[in-house]
Motif scaffolding. Sequence first.
Motif, PDB file in Angstrom:
ATOM      1  N   ASP A   1      -9.365   3.256   5.900  1.00  0.00           N
ATOM      2  CA  ASP A   1      -8.671   3.625   7.139  1.00  0.00           C
ATOM      3  C   ASP A   1      -8.193   2.379   7.888  1.00  0.00           C
ATOM      4  O   ASP A   1      -7.091   2.361   8.439  1.00  0.00           O
ATOM      5  CB  ASP A   1      -9.583   4.473   8.037  1.00  0.00           C
ATOM      6  CG  ASP A   1      -9.617   5.934   7.613  1.00  0.00           C
ATOM      7  OD1 ASP A   1      -8.717   6.350   6.857  1.00  0.00           O
ATOM      8  OD2 ASP A   1     -10.540   6.660   8.043  1.00  0.00           O
ATOM      9  N   ARG A   2      -9.027   1.362   7.915  1.00  0.00           N
ATOM     10  CA  ARG A   2      -8.642   0.117   8.582  1.00  0.00           C
ATOM     11  C   ARG A   2      -7.343  -0.428   7.979  1.00  0.00           C
ATOM     12  O   ARG A   2      -6.390  -0.746   8.692  1.00  0.00           O
ATOM     13  CB  ARG A   2      -9.752  -0.929   8.432  1.00  0.00           C
ATOM     14  CG  ARG A   2      -9.407  -2.290   9.043  1.00  0.00           C
ATOM     15  CD  ARG A   2     -10.292  -3.386   8.470  1.00  0.00           C
ATOM     16  NE  ARG A   2     -10.155  -3.456   7.000  1.00  0.00           N
ATOM     17  CZ  ARG A   2     -11.054  -3.984   6.179  1.00  0.00           C
ATOM     18  NH1 ARG A   2     -12.183  -4.477   6.662  1.00  0.00           N
ATOM     19  NH2 ARG A   2     -10.853  -4.000   4.871  1.00  0.00           N
ATOM     20  N   ASP A   3      -7.309  -0.497   6.643  1.00  0.00           N
ATOM     21  CA  ASP A   3      -6.124  -1.036   5.976  1.00  0.00           C
ATOM     22  C   ASP A   3      -4.897  -0.178   6.255  1.00  0.00           C
ATOM     23  O   ASP A   3      -3.813  -0.680   6.519  1.00  0.00           O
ATOM     24  CB  ASP A   3      -6.364  -1.132   4.464  1.00  0.00           C
ATOM     25  CG  ASP A   3      -7.457  -2.157   4.137  1.00  0.00           C
ATOM     26  OD1 ASP A   3      -7.804  -2.951   5.033  1.00  0.00           O
ATOM     27  OD2 ASP A   3      -7.960  -2.147   3.001  1.00  0.00           O
ATOM     28  N   LYS A   4      -5.096   1.125   6.183  1.00  0.00           N
ATOM     29  CA  LYS A   4      -3.981   2.059   6.416  1.00  0.00           C
ATOM     30  C   LYS A   4      -3.401   1.864   7.819  1.00  0.00           C
ATOM     31  O   LYS A   4      -2.177   1.791   8.006  1.00  0.00           O
ATOM     32  CB  LYS A   4      -4.508   3.483   6.254  1.00  0.00           C
ATOM     33  CG  LYS A   4      -3.500   4.562   6.496  1.00  0.00           C
ATOM     34  CD  LYS A   4      -4.180   5.921   6.415  1.00  0.00           C
ATOM     35  CE  LYS A   4      -5.101   6.137   7.607  1.00  0.00           C
ATOM     36  NZ  LYS A   4      -5.878   7.358   7.544  1.00  0.00           N
ATOM     37  N   LEU A   5      -4.260   1.750   8.806  1.00  0.00           N
ATOM     38  CA  LEU A   5      -3.803   1.605  10.190  1.00  0.00           C
ATOM     39  C   LEU A   5      -3.059   0.289  10.400  1.00  0.00           C
ATOM     40  O   LEU A   5      -1.996   0.246  11.016  1.00  0.00           O
ATOM     41  CB  LEU A   5      -5.002   1.707  11.143  1.00  0.00           C
ATOM     42  CG  LEU A   5      -5.611   3.115  11.277  1.00  0.00           C
ATOM     43  CD1 LEU A   5      -7.036   3.041  11.817  1.00  0.00           C
ATOM     44  CD2 LEU A   5      -4.753   3.996  12.179  1.00  0.00           C
ATOM     45  N   LEU A   6      -3.621  -0.769   9.835  1.00  0.00           N
ATOM     46  CA  LEU A   6      -3.004  -2.086  10.026  1.00  0.00           C
ATOM     47  C   LEU A   6      -1.724  -2.242   9.204  1.00  0.00           C
ATOM     48  O   LEU A   6      -0.701  -2.709   9.709  1.00  0.00           O
ATOM     49  CB  LEU A   6      -4.000  -3.200   9.675  1.00  0.00           C
ATOM     50  CG  LEU A   6      -5.139  -3.408  10.687  1.00  0.00           C
ATOM     51  CD1 LEU A   6      -6.124  -4.448  10.174  1.00  0.00           C
ATOM     52  CD2 LEU A   6      -4.593  -3.820  12.062  1.00  0.00           C
ATOM     53  N   ASP A   7      -1.784  -1.822   7.943  1.00  0.00           N
ATOM     54  CA  ASP A   7      -0.630  -1.996   7.055  1.00  0.00           C
ATOM     55  C   ASP A   7       0.593  -1.231   7.553  1.00  0.00           C
ATOM     56  O   ASP A   7       1.728  -1.607   7.274  1.00  0.00           O
ATOM     57  CB  ASP A   7      -0.965  -1.526   5.630  1.00  0.00           C
ATOM     58  CG  ASP A   7      -2.012  -2.424   4.967  1.00  0.00           C
ATOM     59  OD1 ASP A   7      -2.306  -3.492   5.542  1.00  0.00           O
ATOM     60  OD2 ASP A   7      -2.534  -2.050   3.905  1.00  0.00           O
ATOM     61  N   ASN A   8       0.355  -0.137   8.254  1.00  0.00           N
ATOM     62  CA  ASN A   8       1.470   0.686   8.710  1.00  0.00           C
ATOM     63  C   ASN A   8       1.807   0.477  10.188  1.00  0.00           C
ATOM     64  O   ASN A   8       2.528   1.276  10.787  1.00  0.00           O
ATOM     65  CB  ASN A   8       1.171   2.159   8.428  1.00  0.00           C
ATOM     66  CG  ASN A   8       1.148   2.451   6.942  1.00  0.00           C
ATOM     67  OD1 ASN A   8       2.193   2.445   6.300  1.00  0.00           O
ATOM     68  ND2 ASN A   8      -0.045   2.650   6.383  1.00  0.00           N
ATOM     69  N   GLY A   9       1.243  -0.560  10.742  1.00  0.00           N
ATOM     70  CA  GLY A   9       1.592  -0.895  12.123  1.00  0.00           C
ATOM     71  C   GLY A   9       1.207   0.171  13.140  1.00  0.00           C
ATOM     72  O   GLY A   9       1.887   0.359  14.142  1.00  0.00           O
ATOM     73  N   LEU A  10       0.120   0.863  12.889  1.00  0.00           N
ATOM     74  CA  LEU A  10      -0.286   1.935  13.800  1.00  0.00           C
ATOM     75  C   LEU A  10      -1.189   1.445  14.936  1.00  0.00           C
ATOM     76  O   LEU A  10      -1.580   2.220  15.803  1.00  0.00           O
ATOM     77  CB  LEU A  10      -0.980   3.057  13.014  1.00  0.00           C
ATOM     78  CG  LEU A  10      -0.049   3.827  12.056  1.00  0.00           C
ATOM     79  CD1 LEU A  10      -0.847   4.795  11.185  1.00  0.00           C
ATOM     80  CD2 LEU A  10       1.031   4.575  12.824  1.00  0.00           C
ATOM     81  N   ALA A  11      -1.560   0.186  14.911  1.00  0.00           N
ATOM     82  CA  ALA A  11      -2.382  -0.378  15.990  1.00  0.00           C
ATOM     83  C   ALA A  11      -2.212  -1.890  15.994  1.00  0.00           C
ATOM     84  O   ALA A  11      -1.843  -2.484  14.978  1.00  0.00           O
ATOM     85  CB  ALA A  11      -3.853  -0.013  15.783  1.00  0.00           C
ATOM     86  N   HIS A  12      -2.481  -2.491  17.157  1.00  0.00           N
ATOM     87  CA  HIS A  12      -2.468  -3.950  17.222  1.00  0.00           C
ATOM     88  C   HIS A  12      -3.732  -4.524  16.571  1.00  0.00           C
ATOM     89  O   HIS A  12      -3.718  -5.594  15.979  1.00  0.00           O
ATOM     90  CB  HIS A  12      -2.389  -4.421  18.677  1.00  0.00           C
ATOM     91  CG  HIS A  12      -1.091  -4.085  19.338  1.00  0.00           C
ATOM     92  ND1 HIS A  12      -0.953  -3.021  20.202  1.00  0.00           N
ATOM     93  CD2 HIS A  12       0.135  -4.649  19.248  1.00  0.00           C
ATOM     94  CE1 HIS A  12       0.303  -2.962  20.624  1.00  0.00           C
ATOM     95  NE2 HIS A  12       0.981  -3.933  20.069  1.00  0.00           N
ATOM     96  N   ALA A  13      -4.829  -3.827  16.737  1.00  0.00           N
ATOM     97  CA  ALA A  13      -6.097  -4.282  16.157  1.00  0.00           C
ATOM     98  C   ALA A  13      -6.921  -3.070  15.758  1.00  0.00           C
ATOM     99  O   ALA A  13      -6.763  -1.980  16.315  1.00  0.00           O
ATOM    100  CB  ALA A  13      -6.865  -5.116  17.183  1.00  0.00           C
ATOM    101  N   VAL A  14      -7.789  -3.267  14.778  1.00  0.00           N
ATOM    102  CA  VAL A  14      -8.676  -2.195  14.328  1.00  0.00           C
ATOM    103  C   VAL A  14     -10.114  -2.686  14.406  1.00  0.00           C
ATOM    104  O   VAL A  14     -10.405  -3.830  14.035  1.00  0.00           O
ATOM    105  CB  VAL A  14      -8.352  -1.765  12.880  1.00  0.00           C
ATOM    106  CG1 VAL A  14      -9.365  -0.740  12.383  1.00  0.00           C
ATOM    107  CG2 VAL A  14      -6.940  -1.181  12.786  1.00  0.00           C
ATOM    108  N   ILE A  15     -11.008  -1.844  14.911  1.00  0.00           N
ATOM    109  CA  ILE A  15     -12.434  -2.155  14.836  1.00  0.00           C
ATOM    110  C   ILE A  15     -13.111  -1.080  13.998  1.00  0.00           C
ATOM    111  O   ILE A  15     -12.707   0.077  14.007  1.00  0.00           O
ATOM    112  CB  ILE A  15     -13.098  -2.236  16.227  1.00  0.00           C
ATOM    113  CG1 ILE A  15     -12.954  -0.895  16.987  1.00  0.00           C
ATOM    114  CG2 ILE A  15     -12.504  -3.371  17.054  1.00  0.00           C
ATOM    115  CD1 ILE A  15     -13.869  -0.776  18.192  1.00  0.00           C
ATOM    116  N   GLN A  16     -14.129  -1.504  13.266  1.00  0.00           N
ATOM    117  CA  GLN A  16     -14.899  -0.537  12.477  1.00  0.00           C
ATOM    118  C   GLN A  16     -16.259  -0.396  13.138  1.00  0.00           C
ATOM    119  O   GLN A  16     -16.985  -1.379  13.319  1.00  0.00           O
ATOM    120  CB  GLN A  16     -15.041  -1.027  11.038  1.00  0.00           C
ATOM    121  CG  GLN A  16     -13.733  -0.924  10.273  1.00  0.00           C
ATOM    122  CD  GLN A  16     -13.823  -1.537   8.896  1.00  0.00           C
ATOM    123  OE1 GLN A  16     -13.545  -2.722   8.719  1.00  0.00           O
ATOM    124  NE2 GLN A  16     -14.213  -0.737   7.909  1.00  0.00           N
ATOM    125  N   SER A  17     -16.578   0.824  13.542  1.00  0.00           N
ATOM    126  CA  SER A  17     -17.828   1.027  14.257  1.00  0.00           C
ATOM    127  C   SER A  17     -18.262   2.480  14.145  1.00  0.00           C
ATOM    128  O   SER A  17     -17.676   3.256  13.387  1.00  0.00           O
ATOM    129  CB  SER A  17     -17.641   0.614  15.725  1.00  0.00           C
ATOM    130  OG  SER A  17     -18.873   0.590  16.389  1.00  0.00           O
TER     131      SER A  17
END
Lengths: 343, 343
Positions: free
Chosen positions: A222-238
């Motif tokens: 999910d982190r990669d998907k969000l970042l690779d597709n420009g869906l967020a400026h930053a991703v945290i995993q928690s």
Amino acid sequence: MKLCKYGTNRVLEPQGVLPQAAQKIDNNMEIYDNEILIDVISLNIDSASFTQLKGEAEGDETKIGAKIMEIVAERGKMQNPVTGSGGMLIGKIAKIGKDLAYRNLAVGDKIATLVSLSLTPLKIEKINAIQMNIDRVDVTAQAILFETGIYAKLPEDMTQELALAALDVAGAPAQTAKMVKPGDSVLVLGAGGKSGMLCCYEAMRRVGPTGNVVAMCRSDADRDKLLDNGLAHAVIQSDVTRPIELMDKALAANGGHEFDISINCVNVPNSEMASIMPVRDGGTVYFFSMAVSFTKAALGAEGIGKDVNMVIGNGYSRGHAEITLAQLRESAELRKIFEERYV
Amino acid sequence: MKLCKYGTNRVLEPQGVLPQAAQKIDNNMEIYDNEILIDVISLNIDSASFTQLKGEAEGDETKIGAKIMEIVAERGKMQNPVTGSGGMLIGKIAKIGKDLAYRNLAVGDKIATLVSLSLTPLKIEKINAIQMNIDRVDVTAQAILFETGIYAKLPEDMTQELALAALDVAGAPAQTAKMVKPGDSVLVLGAGGKSGMLCCYEAMRRVGPTGNVVAMCRSDADRDKLLDNGLAHAVIQSDVTRPIELMDKALAANGGHEFDISINCVNVPNSEMASIMPVRDGGTVYFFSMAVSFTKAALGAEGIGKDVNMVIGNGYSRGHAEITLAQLRESAELRKIFEERYV
């Protein structure tokens, strides 16, 4: 008989309540003059409900099917007795009551209902397939739409599965569109799911160059998907059930500042504090998850002295279907993800 | 040691949660620099907890006292293991951590804590009396307030009992004050109770000559009280579990128009639709009642296609204690009602 636009004619018990609050509604498929009859193709069970059903059945498809049949036989509608939630359906118009003949709708039109299954009279003849990975149940069934029941005609330029997958959570991105302002910092919890991604996309458009969208998810995928597709400026995993750890990570991704807005799209219980703690006093906490507890939110904010506006995500918001389908038309990336994962 | 404003330093087990969710917290009475030490005078056990304790002890005062000592020894806080709830306390400031020295507070000030006992470190030396009829336990004890722990200085110009009766529901009128604008039409459901009356009073002040406040209650006595004391422009008598009937009466009292705002202060379940249906699209539904169900509200509004903003009543709102005590100072009528009914 005086007809009620809210469908109270069909409430069997207890008397005097609306269909959603009813324990049991009348699922006789003879329609009143202000109702619409639908030949149902499939049910999209809401995520909280499907997760609960899967858990109870220990992942056994046959048991899930039997449980759905049992619930509908008992209540006249597909309302999960544990979560209280429903989902939506797609089908074809089978008959239109004469009081609604003026509508731009014809027998044979394919529609998705945008009101919850938790208030929709339903009669299932048979379950044809359970698609475990997309919370979908294909059925031979009929259902009824009340006069106030909202729906969307399925568009020509995308598959019904794609449209349905997005319309199912249309309230969330539409309300995100109305709430998020340029320059806002926005935290989206449960960002890897359907509503989470649509909220992220909408928040990214709205905050503009001076804002910050932080997406929280669990998995690396999910982190990669969000970042690779420009869906967020930053991703945290928690983990939402560890609110302090989550808050620390979220604030670190926002320059150490508390957020203007958090949006909860999580599908597990006990996520209230993780939504409340990272938000500044006077900010907004928007709960879209159906697993949220009213008292845990109200008493939780009080317990830590947080003066935040806590909003119950309304499943309906004017224009929500159009807003959500427009997202899929605009964003090739989003459409691709939806086509790969939810269709 | 890095200090946490939420008091997580004191969580012993399980690790990673907030003090309210903890099984056991550290009740060592050496304070950290961001804490306040209180010499406790009495505990106001919450009604659900005290009822449970009385039942378990079969009404035996000595047994209730012993059970309270046992709970606090085990958990470091007075959180009823069956109900999960706490209550609040009254005491005098014994010591103020140096990081909080800037606050307008002095050793010897008498305060009421406005956060739950279910998260407040407590050490009881001895129980002096149990006042069975008002759920109050007089003690020789000490307690700790975290940096985020809210409290109110008890005023000089009213009895402690009167102040507590009002502070108990302070979130509701404070949020009413912030939300209601001149010219608004406001519907208060459950207007005959403590929070309902305070909300009505505040709404009447805010709407001004061009607004309209309609109070909904059950009994003739409440109706007379509300009208005789100028707490509403109009009163309707109805039942929240019959939302259609209630809506018809409410709209009739508002010139046939839907309301800008509804405020739910009802103490029974299934009041969601009665709050939602009378409000216009784009209006606000403010749920203060702890008996409200999140899913019933979210899915209920969707089910009838209502685009309203639904707000979870936060128990805390900045300045809520001052706003509420000011109401009792301003209104001789309100003060008289509170003194007669709740002291």
